[in-house]
Write a protein that holds these residues in place. Structure first.
Motif, PDB file in Angstrom:
ATOM      1  N   ALA A  20      85.094 -44.282  45.612  1.00 51.96           N
ATOM      2  CA  ALA A  20      83.643 -44.115  45.673  1.00 51.96           C
ATOM      3  C   ALA A  20      83.241 -43.374  46.945  1.00 51.96           C
ATOM      4  N   SER A  21      83.919 -43.687  48.054  1.00 53.11           N
ATOM      5  CA  SER A  21      83.618 -43.019  49.333  1.00 53.11           C
ATOM      6  C   SER A  21      83.953 -41.535  49.269  1.00 53.11           C
ATOM      7  N   ILE A  22      85.096 -41.218  48.650  1.00 53.00           N
ATOM      8  CA  ILE A  22      85.501 -39.813  48.507  1.00 53.00           C
ATOM      9  C   ILE A  22      84.505 -39.066  47.628  1.00 53.00           C
ATOM     10  N   ASP A  23      84.028 -39.719  46.573  1.00 51.60           N
ATOM     11  CA  ASP A  23      83.047 -39.088  45.686  1.00 51.60           C
ATOM     12  C   ASP A  23      81.751 -38.785  46.434  1.00 51.60           C
ATOM     13  N   LYS A  24      81.322 -39.721  47.300  1.00 55.91           N
ATOM     14  CA  LYS A  24      80.096 -39.503  48.080  1.00 55.91           C
ATOM     15  C   LYS A  24      80.261 -38.318  49.028  1.00 55.91           C
ATOM     16  N   ARG A  35      79.450 -32.066  50.097  1.00 49.49           N
ATOM     17  CA  ARG A  35      80.300 -31.011  50.651  1.00 49.49           C
ATOM     18  C   ARG A  35      79.480 -29.809  51.143  1.00 49.49           C
ATOM     19  N   LYS A  36      78.402 -29.453  50.441  1.00 45.41           N
ATOM     20  CA  LYS A  36      77.588 -28.316  50.863  1.00 45.41           C
ATOM     21  C   LYS A  36      76.859 -28.631  52.168  1.00 45.41           C
ATOM     22  N   GLU A  37      76.330 -29.861  52.267  1.00 44.12           N
ATOM     23  CA  GLU A  37      75.649 -30.261  53.493  1.00 44.12           C
ATOM     24  C   GLU A  37      76.616 -30.337  54.668  1.00 44.12           C
ATOM     25  N   ILE A  38      77.835 -30.824  54.414  1.00 44.86           N
ATOM     26  CA  ILE A  38      78.843 -30.910  55.477  1.00 44.86           C
ATOM     27  C   ILE A  38      79.253 -29.512  55.931  1.00 44.86           C
ATOM     28  N   ASP A  97      73.371 -34.327  63.356  1.00 47.45           N
ATOM     29  CA  ASP A  97      72.188 -34.559  62.529  1.00 47.45           C
ATOM     30  C   ASP A  97      72.583 -35.162  61.190  1.00 47.45           C
ATOM     31  N   LEU A  98      73.657 -34.643  60.595  1.00 52.07           N
ATOM     32  CA  LEU A  98      74.126 -35.149  59.303  1.00 52.07           C
ATOM     33  C   LEU A  98      74.588 -36.599  59.434  1.00 52.07           C
ATOM     34  N   ALA A  99      75.297 -36.904  60.519  1.00 52.18           N
ATOM     35  CA  ALA A  99      75.774 -38.268  60.744  1.00 52.18           C
ATOM     36  C   ALA A  99      74.618 -39.248  60.890  1.00 52.18           C
ATOM     37  N   ILE A 100      73.562 -38.826  61.579  1.00 51.58           N
ATOM     38  CA  ILE A 100      72.399 -39.688  61.768  1.00 51.58           C
ATOM     39  C   ILE A 100      71.661 -39.902  60.448  1.00 51.58           C
ATOM     40  N   ARG A 101      71.429 -38.807  59.716  1.00 50.36           N
ATOM     41  CA  ARG A 101      70.631 -38.896  58.490  1.00 50.36           C
ATOM     42  C   ARG A 101      71.312 -39.701  57.392  1.00 50.36           C
ATOM     43  N   TYR A 102      72.618 -39.486  57.216  1.00 48.90           N
ATOM     44  CA  TYR A 102      73.321 -40.159  56.130  1.00 48.90           C
ATOM     45  C   TYR A 102      74.083 -41.400  56.611  1.00 48.90           C
ATOM     46  N   GLY A 103      74.761 -41.262  57.738  1.00 49.97           N
ATOM     47  CA  GLY A 103      75.578 -42.383  58.208  1.00 49.97           C
ATOM     48  C   GLY A 103      74.784 -43.520  58.792  1.00 49.97           C
ATOM     49  N   TYR A 104      73.639 -43.200  59.432  1.00 45.11           N
ATOM     50  CA  TYR A 104      72.858 -44.238  60.103  1.00 45.11           C
ATOM     51  C   TYR A 104      71.649 -44.682  59.271  1.00 45.11           C
ATOM     52  N   TYR A 105      70.789 -43.727  58.906  1.00 41.50           N
ATOM     53  CA  TYR A 105      69.565 -44.090  58.201  1.00 41.50           C
ATOM     54  C   TYR A 105      69.815 -44.529  56.761  1.00 41.50           C
ATOM     55  N   ARG A 106      70.843 -43.964  56.122  1.00 40.67           N
ATOM     56  CA  ARG A 106      71.106 -44.309  54.718  1.00 40.67           C
ATOM     57  C   ARG A 106      72.313 -45.245  54.574  1.00 40.67           C
ATOM     58  N   TYR A 107      72.835 -45.682  55.681  1.00 40.84           N
ATOM     59  CA  TYR A 107      73.938 -46.666  55.700  1.00 40.84           C
ATOM     60  C   TYR A 107      75.181 -46.205  54.939  1.00 40.84           C
ATOM     61  N   GLN A 108      75.445 -44.905  54.945  1.00 43.29           N
ATOM     62  CA  GLN A 108      76.654 -44.384  54.317  1.00 43.29           C
ATOM     63  C   GLN A 108      77.736 -44.263  55.402  1.00 43.29           C
ATOM     64  N   GLU A 142      80.886 -44.105  55.353  1.00 41.88           N
ATOM     65  CA  GLU A 142      81.971 -43.142  55.157  1.00 41.88           C
ATOM     66  C   GLU A 142      81.602 -41.758  55.705  1.00 41.88           C
ATOM     67  N   VAL A 143      80.306 -41.398  55.656  1.00 41.86           N
ATOM     68  CA  VAL A 143      79.865 -40.115  56.210  1.00 41.86           C
ATOM     69  C   VAL A 143      80.012 -40.123  57.728  1.00 41.86           C
ATOM     70  N   MET A 144      79.581 -41.218  58.349  1.00 43.34           N
ATOM     71  CA  MET A 144      79.706 -41.344  59.805  1.00 43.34           C
ATOM     72  C   MET A 144      81.164 -41.271  60.239  1.00 43.34           C
ATOM     73  N   VAL A 145      82.037 -41.991  59.547  1.00 43.14           N
ATOM     74  CA  VAL A 145      83.460 -42.015  59.892  1.00 43.14           C
ATOM     75  C   VAL A 145      84.081 -40.635  59.713  1.00 43.14           C
ATOM     76  N   PHE A 146      83.743 -39.963  58.618  1.00 37.67           N
ATOM     77  CA  PHE A 146      84.298 -38.639  58.345  1.00 37.67           C
ATOM     78  C   PHE A 146      83.885 -37.627  59.406  1.00 37.67           C
ATOM     79  N   ILE A 147      82.625 -37.658  59.820  1.00 35.31           N
ATOM     80  CA  ILE A 147      82.148 -36.716  60.828  1.00 35.31           C
ATOM     81  C   ILE A 147      82.770 -37.019  62.186  1.00 35.31           C
ATOM     82  N   VAL A 148      82.923 -38.285  62.519  1.00 37.10           N
ATOM     83  CA  VAL A 148      83.610 -38.654  63.775  1.00 37.10           C
ATOM     84  C   VAL A 148      85.035 -38.120  63.768  1.00 37.10           C
ATOM     85  N   LEU A 149      85.711 -38.235  62.631  1.00 36.64           N
ATOM     86  CA  LEU A 149      87.071 -37.706  62.509  1.00 36.64           C
ATOM     87  C   LEU A 149      87.079 -36.178  62.667  1.00 36.64           C
TER      88      LEU A 149
END
Length: 228
Positions: free
Chosen positions: A9-13, A18-21, A185-196, A198-205
């Motif tokens: 599920a995390s990979i699918d998200k 992918r376009k935003e990343i 910005d992407l990490a904040i919008r998706y990883g923090y505000y939307r509680y995703q 996996e997005v935060m972890v992926f961007i940190v990596l």
């Protein structure tokens, strides 16, 4: 520990984003490229003047060195996020907007310039005094002396540029908190505000891999240029 279903599920998200990343990655590279280039030019010149106006150098001027040093220390101590907010009217005047990667690049360049200036000064101080004295004794002009100094300090300068790049990459992520765009910005919008998470972890990596790559390349190039 993630189960197979959760991992899938995390990979699918992430794939759905992918376009935003990709766009955020381009914005980060844009900010890093512009700000690093400008910081090297402005900070390099500032650092050379800091060194040459210091004690026992051929442009020795205690008043000038004191002023340059005070300005450098003040700007280096200025928190980046506050600096970006404070410079918002200036960036609007220059680029027409106070948000976005171009506006953030301008603030990053200012912050990086003063940081790099101190690194340049330190690199030049590490050049043996005898080299400069030998160059002066041959009647070399000031510009020739500066070229000799920079050439002798080239290995340390590469490492300083490496440190600058990594610092600006970190700042660029922070710029995302206040509309700078990029991976932060992407990490904040998706990883923090939307509680995703996996997005935060992926961007940190992603950012960690970028830092490791920049440092490895910088170390390799510095070793190639070090003739000692």
């Amino acid at each position: 520990m993630l189960t197979g279903t959760e991992l899938s599920a995390s990979i699918d998200k992430l794939w759905a984003l992918r376009k935003e990343i990709w766009q955020a990655s381009l914005e980060t590279f844009l900010m890093l490229g512009i700000s690093t280039t400008v910081a090297i030019v402005i900070g390099g010149l500032f650092g050379v003047f800091l060194f040459l106006s210091s004690d026992k150098q051929f442009l020795q001027n205690k008043t000038l060195y004191g002023i340059l040093g005070a300005v450098t220390n003040f700007m280096r101590a200025f928190p980046f996020v506050i600096l970006m907010i404070a410079m918002s009217p200036f960036t609007k005047m220059i680029v027409g907007t106070g948000i976005g990667p171009i506006a953030a690049s301008l603030v990053l360049a200012i912050a990086g310039s003063f940081y790099f200036a101190r690194l340049v000064e330190q690199n030049l101080r590490e050049v043996p005094r005898g080299i400069m004295e030998a160059t002066e004794s041959m009647g070399a002009r000031p510009m020739t002396i500066i070229k000799v100094l920079l050439n002798e300090a080239r290995s340390g300068m590469v490492l300083s540029v490496t440190i600058l790049c990594i610092s600006l990459l970190s700042y660029s992520a922070a710029a995302g908190m206040i509309g700078g765009g990029g991976l932060g910005d992407l990490a904040i919008r998706y990883g923090y505000y939307r509680y995703q998470t996996e997005v935060m972890v992926f961007i940190v990596l992603m950012l960690s891999i970028m830092v490791i790559g920049i440092q490895a390349f910088g170390n390799w190039l510095a070793r190639r240029l070090d003739k000692r």
